[in-house]
Write a protein that holds these residues in place. Sequence first.
Motif, PDB file in Angstrom:
ATOM      1  N   GLY A   1      -5.739  32.060  13.156  1.00  0.00           N
ATOM      2  CA  GLY A   1      -4.912  32.282  11.976  1.00  0.00           C
ATOM      3  C   GLY A   1      -3.665  31.425  12.011  1.00  0.00           C
ATOM      4  O   GLY A   1      -3.752  30.197  12.160  1.00  0.00           O
TER       5      GLY A   1
ATOM      6  N   ASN B   1      -8.710  44.008   8.963  1.00  0.00           N
ATOM      7  CA  ASN B   1      -8.890  42.658   8.458  1.00  0.00           C
ATOM      8  C   ASN B   1      -9.456  41.740   9.552  1.00  0.00           C
ATOM      9  O   ASN B   1      -9.719  42.190  10.675  1.00  0.00           O
ATOM     10  CB  ASN B   1      -7.531  42.118   7.955  1.00  0.00           C
ATOM     11  CG  ASN B   1      -7.688  41.238   6.721  1.00  0.00           C
ATOM     12  OD1 ASN B   1      -8.721  40.632   6.515  1.00  0.00           O
ATOM     13  ND2 ASN B   1      -6.640  41.191   5.911  1.00  0.00           N
ATOM     14  N   SER B   2      -9.640  40.485   9.222  1.00  0.00           N
ATOM     15  CA  SER B   2     -10.129  39.514  10.205  1.00  0.00           C
ATOM     16  C   SER B   2      -9.386  38.203   9.987  1.00  0.00           C
ATOM     17  O   SER B   2      -8.589  38.096   9.058  1.00  0.00           O
ATOM     18  CB  SER B   2     -11.629  39.291  10.039  1.00  0.00           C
ATOM     19  OG  SER B   2     -11.898  38.670   8.795  1.00  0.00           O
ATOM     20  N   VAL B   3      -9.680  37.204  10.821  1.00  0.00           N
ATOM     21  CA  VAL B   3      -8.935  35.953  10.716  1.00  0.00           C
ATOM     22  C   VAL B   3      -9.795  34.789  11.221  1.00  0.00           C
ATOM     23  O   VAL B   3     -10.716  34.991  12.022  1.00  0.00           O
ATOM     24  CB  VAL B   3      -7.611  36.073  11.516  1.00  0.00           C
ATOM     25  CG1 VAL B   3      -7.883  36.054  13.026  1.00  0.00           C
ATOM     26  CG2 VAL B   3      -6.613  34.976  11.134  1.00  0.00           C
ATOM     27  N   GLY B   4      -9.496  33.603  10.726  1.00  0.00           N
ATOM     28  CA  GLY B   4     -10.219  32.402  11.143  1.00  0.00           C
ATOM     29  C   GLY B   4      -9.700  31.839  12.451  1.00  0.00           C
ATOM     30  O   GLY B   4      -8.737  32.351  13.030  1.00  0.00           O
ATOM     31  N   ALA B   5     -10.338  30.782  12.913  1.00  0.00           N
ATOM     32  CA  ALA B   5      -9.928  30.183  14.187  1.00  0.00           C
ATOM     33  C   ALA B   5     -10.332  28.718  14.240  1.00  0.00           C
ATOM     34  O   ALA B   5     -11.142  28.248  13.442  1.00  0.00           O
ATOM     35  CB  ALA B   5     -10.575  30.921  15.354  1.00  0.00           C
TER      36      ALA B   5
ATOM     37  N   ILE C   1     -13.631  27.810  12.168  1.00  0.00           N
ATOM     38  CA  ILE C   1     -14.531  28.942  11.949  1.00  0.00           C
ATOM     39  C   ILE C   1     -13.862  29.890  10.959  1.00  0.00           C
ATOM     40  O   ILE C   1     -12.703  30.264  11.126  1.00  0.00           O
ATOM     41  CB  ILE C   1     -14.833  29.691  13.267  1.00  0.00           C
ATOM     42  CG1 ILE C   1     -15.443  28.706  14.266  1.00  0.00           C
ATOM     43  CG2 ILE C   1     -15.787  30.858  13.035  1.00  0.00           C
ATOM     44  CD1 ILE C   1     -14.513  28.332  15.377  1.00  0.00           C
ATOM     45  N   LYS C   2     -14.598  30.251   9.947  1.00  0.00           N
ATOM     46  CA  LYS C   2     -14.019  31.110   8.917  1.00  0.00           C
ATOM     47  C   LYS C   2     -13.784  32.518   9.457  1.00  0.00           C
ATOM     48  O   LYS C   2     -14.369  32.904  10.479  1.00  0.00           O
ATOM     49  CB  LYS C   2     -14.922  31.129   7.678  1.00  0.00           C
ATOM     50  CG  LYS C   2     -16.261  31.815   7.840  1.00  0.00           C
ATOM     51  CD  LYS C   2     -17.063  31.764   6.515  1.00  0.00           C
ATOM     52  CE  LYS C   2     -18.364  32.554   6.653  1.00  0.00           C
ATOM     53  NZ  LYS C   2     -19.203  32.478   5.451  1.00  0.00           N
ATOM     54  N   PRO C   3     -12.938  33.311   8.803  1.00  0.00           N
ATOM     55  CA  PRO C   3     -12.705  34.682   9.253  1.00  0.00           C
ATOM     56  C   PRO C   3     -14.007  35.479   9.202  1.00  0.00           C
ATOM     57  O   PRO C   3     -14.864  35.221   8.351  1.00  0.00           O
ATOM     58  CB  PRO C   3     -11.705  35.239   8.229  1.00  0.00           C
ATOM     59  CG  PRO C   3     -11.146  34.055   7.499  1.00  0.00           C
ATOM     60  CD  PRO C   3     -12.161  32.969   7.603  1.00  0.00           C
ATOM     61  N   THR C   4     -14.158  36.432  10.115  1.00  0.00           N
ATOM     62  CA  THR C   4     -15.299  37.336  10.067  1.00  0.00           C
ATOM     63  C   THR C   4     -15.456  37.873   8.655  1.00  0.00           C
ATOM     64  O   THR C   4     -14.491  38.349   8.051  1.00  0.00           O
ATOM     65  CB  THR C   4     -15.050  38.545  11.002  1.00  0.00           C
ATOM     66  OG1 THR C   4     -14.498  38.062  12.230  1.00  0.00           O
ATOM     67  CG2 THR C   4     -16.312  39.316  11.245  1.00  0.00           C
TER      68      THR C   4
ATOM     69  N   ILE D   1     -15.385  43.047   7.025  1.00  0.00           N
ATOM     70  CA  ILE D   1     -14.082  43.675   7.253  1.00  0.00           C
ATOM     71  C   ILE D   1     -14.092  45.087   6.677  1.00  0.00           C
ATOM     72  O   ILE D   1     -14.997  45.467   5.931  1.00  0.00           O
ATOM     73  CB  ILE D   1     -12.926  42.841   6.635  1.00  0.00           C
ATOM     74  CG1 ILE D   1     -13.212  42.518   5.147  1.00  0.00           C
ATOM     75  CG2 ILE D   1     -12.735  41.554   7.415  1.00  0.00           C
ATOM     76  CD1 ILE D   1     -12.090  41.744   4.457  1.00  0.00           C
TER      77      ILE D   1
END
Lengths: 360, 360, 360, 360
Positions: free
Chosen positions: D163, D205-209, D300-303, D306
């Motif tokens: 993120g 929530n989730s987040v990208g990397a 990599i997109k967020p999961t 959620i």
Amino acid sequence: MASNYFGEIFRFTTFGESHGPAIGCVIDGVPAGIDFDEALIQSDLDKRKPGQSKFTTQRQEGDKVEILSGIFEGKTLGSPICAIIRNTDQRSHDYGEIKNSFRPNHADYTYDKKYGIRDYRGGGRSSARETASRVIAGSIAKMIIKKIHDTTLDIRASVVQIGEKSVNKSMINFDYVYKNPLYIGDESSLDEMSSYLDSIRKSGNSVGAMIEINVSDMPVGLGEPIYHKLDSEIAKGMMSINAVKAVEIGSGFDLASKLGSQAVDSMRKKDDKIAFEANNSGGILGGISSGQDLICRIAIKPTSSILIPSNTIDKDGNNTSISTKGRHDPCVGLRAVPVAEAMMACIIADLSLRNKLSQL
Amino acid sequence: MASNYFGEIFRFTTFGESHGPAIGCVIDGVPAGIDFDEALIQSDLDKRKPGQSKFTTQRQEGDKVEILSGIFEGKTLGSPICAIIRNTDQRSHDYGEIKNSFRPNHADYTYDKKYGIRDYRGGGRSSARETASRVIAGSIAKMIIKKIHDTTLDIRASVVQIGEKSVNKSMINFDYVYKNPLYIGDESSLDEMSSYLDSIRKSGNSVGAMIEINVSDMPVGLGEPIYHKLDSEIAKGMMSINAVKAVEIGSGFDLASKLGSQAVDSMRKKDDKIAFEANNSGGILGGISSGQDLICRIAIKPTSSILIPSNTIDKDGNNTSISTKGRHDPCVGLRAVPVAEAMMACIIADLSLRNKLSQL
Amino acid sequence: MASNYFGEIFRFTTFGESHGPAIGCVIDGVPAGIDFDEALIQSDLDKRKPGQSKFTTQRQEGDKVEILSGIFEGKTLGSPICAIIRNTDQRSHDYGEIKNSFRPNHADYTYDKKYGIRDYRGGGRSSARETASRVIAGSIAKMIIKKIHDTTLDIRASVVQIGEKSVNKSMINFDYVYKNPLYIGDESSLDEMSSYLDSIRKSGNSVGAMIEINVSDMPVGLGEPIYHKLDSEIAKGMMSINAVKAVEIGSGFDLASKLGSQAVDSMRKKDDKIAFEANNSGGILGGISSGQDLICRIAIKPTSSILIPSNTIDKDGNNTSISTKGRHDPCVGLRAVPVAEAMMACIIADLSLRNKLSQL
Amino acid sequence: MASNYFGEIFRFTTFGESHGPAIGCVIDGVPAGIDFDEALIQSDLDKRKPGQSKFTTQRQEGDKVEILSGIFEGKTLGSPICAIIRNTDQRSHDYGEIKNSFRPNHADYTYDKKYGIRDYRGGGRSSARETASRVIAGSIAKMIIKKIHDTTLDIRASVVQIGEKSVNKSMINFDYVYKNPLYIGDESSLDEMSSYLDSIRKSGNSVGAMIEINVSDMPVGLGEPIYHKLDSEIAKGMMSINAVKAVEIGSGFDLASKLGSQAVDSMRKKDDKIAFEANNSGGILGGISSGQDLICRIAIKPTSSILIPSNTIDKDGNNTSISTKGRHDPCVGLRAVPVAEAMMACIIADLSLRNKLSQL
């Protein structure tokens, strides 16, 4: 490099050594939504299973297939189907002689030279056991063929010659093939051929065979010129079966001695349908199926493992001799019947899918 | 889908219609640094060129090769080699009959059904003219083979049968093959076979043929189990040649009638070398070359274009008859000799490259 | 090994060195019966042709395409299409410096090490000239796409960034792209970006660029999991274009910093149609097109040939320096616009054909 | 059609659905005689295994690998290696919502449209569980790399951004990566990034990397122009990993804004070795490795799953909303580290084998 696969669209890869943990195949390229008939696979495997008569090897192969992927609620998912068969007959043997000497006419010498390592237990990868994996692929190919073609397309093979004895081809009844231990279609030849083969078996010898494969109600248009002709695909596929050393289509080698006027497959319109007046071409013109019956013959060499000693060399290059001990398989050609049918099914399934892209 | 290619590592794709602007090939997978012998290509093309005797079609094909890419300062760059041959004999013909009717035993009917369109001029893509493209690939394959193998590996073919007439195999001298119009190796058979073929030609008929291919000093280890066995690759490649309908390796179909004890290729150590005492397997064990001479035979059907009328149908499905006008080619098998050699060279080059990856 | 091809069903192979006799492509896998629009090929080639402004290299490439095969009476035959472009600008140059020294950031050093031989004339095979061959393939791909899809599927790209200058994305008008020398879609940015690029050109320097590709009216279902995902095919294809060093789909690298709740492309039914409320995924879900617009961006590095000297080594490993003489191309990224469109067309044509086999 | 494979010479095919009987891979093209290190496979699988911290999904995957073929007496045979992992967490769940509605940003909608059937249990084939199969292939690839290259070639990846939080790149210590739950290499960033990610997790929530992959001591010469450039192979392979939406090599997207003079990777001879003075090209010139460190980054997109509800539609096209129940995986990017390493190993093994055929 990758070489254990067959087919372009319907592509199967086989794996497994004869005496390793398992053999099996992965089929990549099966369209989604095909009804999956697991019973057909087991039924086809049972046709190939050894130990069912005195004419086939006595190895007890359970040959129970397990499907690991690609099927959901009775249908194909479009994802790869992996199927395996555990090797149950993995008893610890004394492989001494096979381990150290090269059996003539086997793959022992060439595998050793090519790879520098060899799984000598039962032939390892070069064992005819590998053909069980193809039978699985063939059964799944048949499910695709059934879905694509509305015809009564039927792939059937039978033994037409064992050594010096041939069946009466006009008497072939394909329903009889899996009801006799010789995989022949001519019941009237059974007694004579059985006696002949049994005497060979008792003498510790073996014998070659010829199989004819016939596909009825072929659609027109299968085969991809120039290098993936239907003839080429069949030849490649059949030659990949253990011990096969010759393939011919239609009149095959006889065409070398024929005149052009004798080889004409002339065409006529009959009852609003196109009819051919002969089939020297075996159902293939320009590498593409013509709609006639597909006809193909293959020769299988005699079983290389016999009780009679042969000259050979050992791993150190010294002269020795070798012979098979115990029971043997007097004619490996017999069990090639379901294998040849399976290969033909894989070829037809693959080419049927490819043909969907010929025109838009 | 893509199907006009052959080979995995050494991969050639051919293109071109018989009466289009040009034919040719692109070869992708040629290693860099190979000495490029353009004269060899032209020499090999000349062997295949028609119009050199009364026994081959009179079409004037200049067959002058032009190299468009992949070569720099006399060596291969590792990039694709494209070679083309302009079609010079593109005179405007009256194709009426061929255009509207399907010639029996030709690809006319099946191409029409498969593609819905057909270049009827001289057979278009299905013409034997395509084989000139493979001859180019074969010549380049030979340059690779020469670089890889220190042996005297030699690929040589000859006609061994024309219709009812066979050569004396013990008399074959490969140096004679390209010095006579029948492409036979047995000079003592020339007169009789020439007369025989000439009488067939004069009667407006044609005849089949058989070719034997022999590779001497094969290295051990070529061929990739299970589905790219050397037998499989040869069968596929040979069946892709126009009019070929049968392939056999070693003793081939004869193995169907042999006993195991008769088919043994036993091994001995002699003078510190490994020697085989027979060659029923044709130089291939388990799909891998054994180091013995590679032996293969193919049958080519009689030329389908004959002066004798045959029944057929026209594009609208009506019955009609058709025959070839003017001069014809009484035995298409003859010119298949340099083509079969070229295909074998391509197979051996490809498998030689693949074999570099068997062990590390 | 064979590596100069792209695509599985619609497969093209390119060949040719920058200063050899010709460049071109062979496309194997074009279905029969497609209307062949030769004018489209020439029109697409003209978009890519250099020498049309001060911002592109001044090489005079005639770029006249010649079709050698695969077409008959205005339609595709289903056989391979070979197209070539003669290299007309083959004047004898003094290649001294390029011949003996490795230009930094070019392929000189790596080709030399990999192949042991290098066609140093204009970069040989590694020259951007190769991209003309892809443009031909792309034009033919578009003909297939038109036949398969009834939608208004349109593949359009434009330059969105040159060095420090970006266009206003909301102002992009694709009809403007080929009407200005910067290949941008935002007319309001032209003056500023032109001045910027011209000053770089005058200083003998070069600059990088970014291109965005947009495909409207994509059908649902294109892309083959797992290893031939639409994302994977695009990434592979775009990275194969000279000088491209980065690819992103949809929100791309921005997704690394987003929350899941910010990246949701939620779905709604609207007027009996499925509508997405955002397009972070760039039109691809699970590797398969979702029916949303396909969005992709690529970064192209600055032209490596500049007038400013750089340190390098010569063939003998000695330190030296090198610079480009005469005119240079200040931004190679510009002409990548028609090339990126062509690659996208090839990918979509190939995957559209493949998708015909997903279900039966 | 066949699409579940990766690689040309070293070719692996994966199979298996998330909640089917098993997942696994078959690797065809492993040279014979390689020392087989089964412990390495298990060790690599353990790095990827979920449930090891609060930041990865809590599914209990035993992930015990079973080798079915291709190994004999501790060495590879040259035949295909099949490896499987049984799915142990196949409890009967209530899949109601997932079964009937399409989760946004997932493959649900596109698989359904493409195949007409979908294994909705845990994502079926599109589940990230598939990546375990690649890890196996990657471990075997590493064994090949070790055999071929005498260098200290090392493939190492780490998370460099989650993120809004990035690591200090100058502090990366690869030995630390598998010792912390965030798969980062910069220990000094652990506390802050952990707190950040934990708060995202708690909010449902989730987040990208972003992950950076680095290969040290690359040999010169890997990569096959034009369409199998090292950049292309990497881009294709990385984009095939679930949730990856962007790939860049070297300076990547930054190159779009750089001047040519800023992007020069000039070369010098130093101590009899060739040294580059910068690495904007990420170790690849003209698609071929230059010997510099290989550098690549992926986003990599967020999961997509959620706890926050999103708009979507159900199978009948009606509007609805959906959210994940229970525990979730706040950043799927983390576990992509060992997967990216595995893919890179497969690419390098394949290209190393291919490179053996560049020159003879």
